[in-house]
Motif scaffolding. Structure first.
Motif, PDB file in Angstrom:
ATOM      1  N   UNK A 179       0.899  -1.248   0.221  1.00  0.00           N
ATOM      2  CA  UNK A 179       0.078   0.110   0.005  1.00  0.00           C
ATOM      3  C   UNK A 179       0.844   1.316  -0.100  1.00  0.00           C
ATOM      4  N   UNK A 180       1.982   1.115   0.993  1.00  0.00           N
ATOM      5  CA  UNK A 180       2.834   2.362   0.692  1.00  0.00           C
ATOM      6  C   UNK A 180       3.555   2.640  -0.469  1.00  0.00           C
ATOM      7  N   UNK A 181       3.975   1.318  -1.238  1.00  0.00           N
ATOM      8  CA  UNK A 181       4.689   1.612  -2.596  1.00  0.00           C
ATOM      9  C   UNK A 181       3.600   2.086  -3.642  1.00  0.00           C
ATOM     10  N   UNK A 182       2.315   1.619  -3.485  1.00  0.00           N
ATOM     11  CA  UNK A 182       1.319   2.174  -4.475  1.00  0.00           C
ATOM     12  C   UNK A 182       0.990   3.705  -4.281  1.00  0.00           C
ATOM     13  N   UNK A 183       1.253   4.105  -3.149  1.00  0.00           N
ATOM     14  CA  UNK A 183       0.913   5.485  -2.513  1.00  0.00           C
ATOM     15  C   UNK A 183       2.184   6.196  -3.161  1.00  0.00           C
ATOM     16  N   UNK A 184       3.313   5.936  -2.923  1.00  0.00           N
ATOM     17  CA  UNK A 184       4.567   6.312  -3.623  1.00  0.00           C
ATOM     18  C   UNK A 184       4.549   6.655  -4.846  1.00  0.00           C
ATOM     19  N   UNK A 185       4.044   5.596  -5.792  1.00  0.00           N
ATOM     20  CA  UNK A 185       4.003   5.516  -7.142  1.00  0.00           C
ATOM     21  C   UNK A 185       2.869   6.591  -7.706  1.00  0.00           C
TER      22      UNK A 185
END
Length: 185
Positions: free
Chosen positions: A154-160
């Motif tokens: 979820x954090x990676x998706x937000x960063x993307x």
């Protein structure tokens, strides 16, 4: 040649992502679990292994596809997340239908497992340690790893999403690089 890196990022290395490392641990634990505790011929066995595999492979594929397609990177990263949730349900079902305990978040066993899983990202550690554990314990370890990986994804998706808003996609990066080159030449 450095100007080529302005719009085609070559710095992606999915193996350094903590989410990928954790997904690899999930795959290894699931592979062992499914072969040890689920009968040959049971569709669930193959489904669990495939969901764990998809959870790992889609991080890698999305990361590499992200070099030229931010959209594909986001989609595949979310496919990873969906696969891990499918696997989570399989582990929860396994415990429930067999009358085994799914550890409560505040259970001392769960707290200890969360701390261990947070600290250890080498799948070899799990492959060795699970050999001496029960099916209930291994399923709860897998559930813990899946929850931790989900938070990371979820954090990676937000960063993307933020990265896309700030930098745009490949077409915008290519246009900017072309205009910069034209100004200089």
């Amino acid at each position: 040649m450095d100007e080529d890196k302005d719009f085609i990022r070559q710095d992606h290395n999915y193996r350094t992502l903590i989410a990928f490392q954790k997904a690899e641990c999930i795959y290894d634990v699931t592979y062992y679990f499914a072969h040890r505790f689920i009968k040959t011929g049971d569709r669930t066995r193959d489904q669990m292994i495939q969901a764990a595999r998809s959870g790992k492979q889609n991080i890698a594929e999305g990361n590499i596809d992200g070099i030229t397609s931010r959209e594909m990177e986001l989609k595949l990263t979310n496919v990873n997340r969906a696969s891990l949730h499918e696997l989570l349900l399989d582990y929860e079902d396994y415990l429930r239908v067999r009358g085994l305990e799914k550890w409560n978040y505040y259970d001392p066993k769960c707290i200890k497992t969360r701390a261990f899983c947070k600290k250890h990202l080498d799948s070899a550690v799990y492959r060795e340690k699970i050999k001496e554990r029960s099916d209930e314990t291994i399923a709860n370890i897998a559930i813990t790893l899946i929850h931790q990986c989900d938070v990371l994804i979820r954090g990676l998706i937000e960063w993307m999403k933020r990265d896309f808003k700030e930098k745009g996609g490949i077409k915008e990066e290519m246009y900017k690089a072309r205009k910069d080159w034209q100004r200089k030449n």
